[in-house]
Design an enzyme around this catalytic site. Structure first.
Site, PDB file in Angstrom:
ATOM      1  N   CYS A  80      41.732  26.462  31.950  1.00 18.46           N
ATOM      2  CA  CYS A  80      42.919  26.551  31.301  1.00 18.46           C
ATOM      3  C   CYS A  80      43.790  27.146  32.508  1.00 18.46           C
ATOM      4  O   CYS A  80      44.239  26.409  33.502  1.00 18.46           O
ATOM      5  CB  CYS A  80      42.872  27.488  30.186  1.00 18.46           C
ATOM      6  SG  CYS A  80      44.250  27.351  29.313  1.00 18.46           S
ATOM      7  N   HIS A 183      38.490  26.143  26.833  1.00 17.19           N
ATOM      8  CA  HIS A 183      37.828  27.340  27.224  1.00 17.19           C
ATOM      9  C   HIS A 183      36.124  27.347  26.612  1.00 17.19           C
ATOM     10  O   HIS A 183      36.010  28.053  25.568  1.00 17.19           O
ATOM     11  CB  HIS A 183      38.653  28.591  26.368  1.00 17.19           C
ATOM     12  CG  HIS A 183      39.782  28.659  26.832  1.00 17.19           C
ATOM     13  ND1 HIS A 183      40.201  29.665  27.947  1.00 17.19           N
ATOM     14  CD2 HIS A 183      41.212  28.206  26.326  1.00 17.19           C
ATOM     15  CE1 HIS A 183      41.494  29.844  27.986  1.00 17.19           C
ATOM     16  NE2 HIS A 183      42.035  28.903  27.342  1.00 17.19           N
ATOM     17  N   GLU A 185      34.053  29.257  27.561  1.00 19.47           N
ATOM     18  CA  GLU A 185      33.541  30.600  27.422  1.00 19.47           C
ATOM     19  C   GLU A 185      33.757  31.197  26.192  1.00 19.47           C
ATOM     20  O   GLU A 185      33.192  32.418  25.955  1.00 19.47           O
ATOM     21  CB  GLU A 185      34.195  31.583  28.439  1.00 19.47           C
ATOM     22  CG  GLU A 185      35.642  31.930  28.346  1.00 19.47           C
ATOM     23  CD  GLU A 185      36.722  30.675  28.666  1.00 19.47           C
ATOM     24  OE1 GLU A 185      36.326  29.562  29.004  1.00 19.47           O
ATOM     25  OE2 GLU A 185      37.874  31.021  28.613  1.00 19.47           O
TER      26      GLU A 185
END
Ligand code: GLN
Length: 203
Positions: A80, A183, A185
């Site tokens: 991002c 994302h 994560e």
């Protein structure tokens, strides 16, 4: 031996990337100073706010050392805002925002914002979801950029499968540099981090 992978820790979702890297088998090291940057075999530029990150790189005297290491081939993964930081050309950013110029792509900042601020979708990711028996990847987009065009030598790894942004490029790789608009994560699916750890280990 597990590689040591830094997470640029000036701003953004540092903790989530650190945890995902450890789950993916790396040693993770938050990077705020040059002495830490010197110790890493690869670096993650997290999500957050690219214009703020740009300012803080200057404040922490990390901009030039990081650009130098990237020029020397330090493997990097940006998600991002991290994708924006790594790109060579950025559309819709502030005139004074600096970036790292390590990936030959043009990205448009907050590109999906005109349609929706944030959304999730399942997508195909080349080299990951095309393995036998692999599931599609859940991708979470938060005020995300997309890749508007790619230079020669940049591989497109994922695009948006459907909806108003269908076909938009959201994951790319050029040699040692990987970037996603989304994302990984935050989903608990560490396959992108494992992909990057393998890139670093093979570099
Ligand atoms: N819109 C942010 C930027 O311009 C990126 C958002 C994110 O990293 N979740 O940097």
């Amino acid at each position: 031996m597990s590689p040591t992978i830094g997470v640029l820790a000036l701003q953004g979702d540092v903790r989530e990337h650190t945890a995902a890297l450890v789950e993916a088998g790396a040693h993770a090291l938050p990077v705020r100073r040059v002495s830490e940057l010197d110790r890493v075999d690869g670096i993650v530029i997290p999500g957050g706010e690219s214009t703020t990150m740009s300012k803080l790189l200057g404040v922490f005297d990390l901009y030039d050392p990081l650009v130098d290491r990237l020029r020397d081939g330090l493997p990097a993964y940006g998600s991002c805002a991290g994708m924006i930081m790594l790109a060579s050309t950025i559309l819709d950013t502030r005139a004074d925002a600096r970036h790292l110029d390590a990936l030959d792509v043009t990205v448009r900042r907050n590109a999906f914002g005109r349609q929706v601020e944030s959304f999730e979708t399942d997508l195909q990711f080349a080299g990951i979801t095309d393995l036998p028996g692999a599931d599609p990847m859940r991708a979470v987009f938060i005020r995300a950029p997309w890749v508007e065009s790619v230079g020669a030598g940049v591989d497109v790894l994922a695009t948006v499968p459907d909806g108003p942004a269908a076909g938009r490029v959201v994951a790319v790789r050029q040699r040692n540099v990987l970037a996603t608009s989304f994302h990984p994560e935050v989903t608990g699916d560490h396959r992108v981090h494992r992909f990057f750890v393998d890139m670093v280990a093979g570099a």
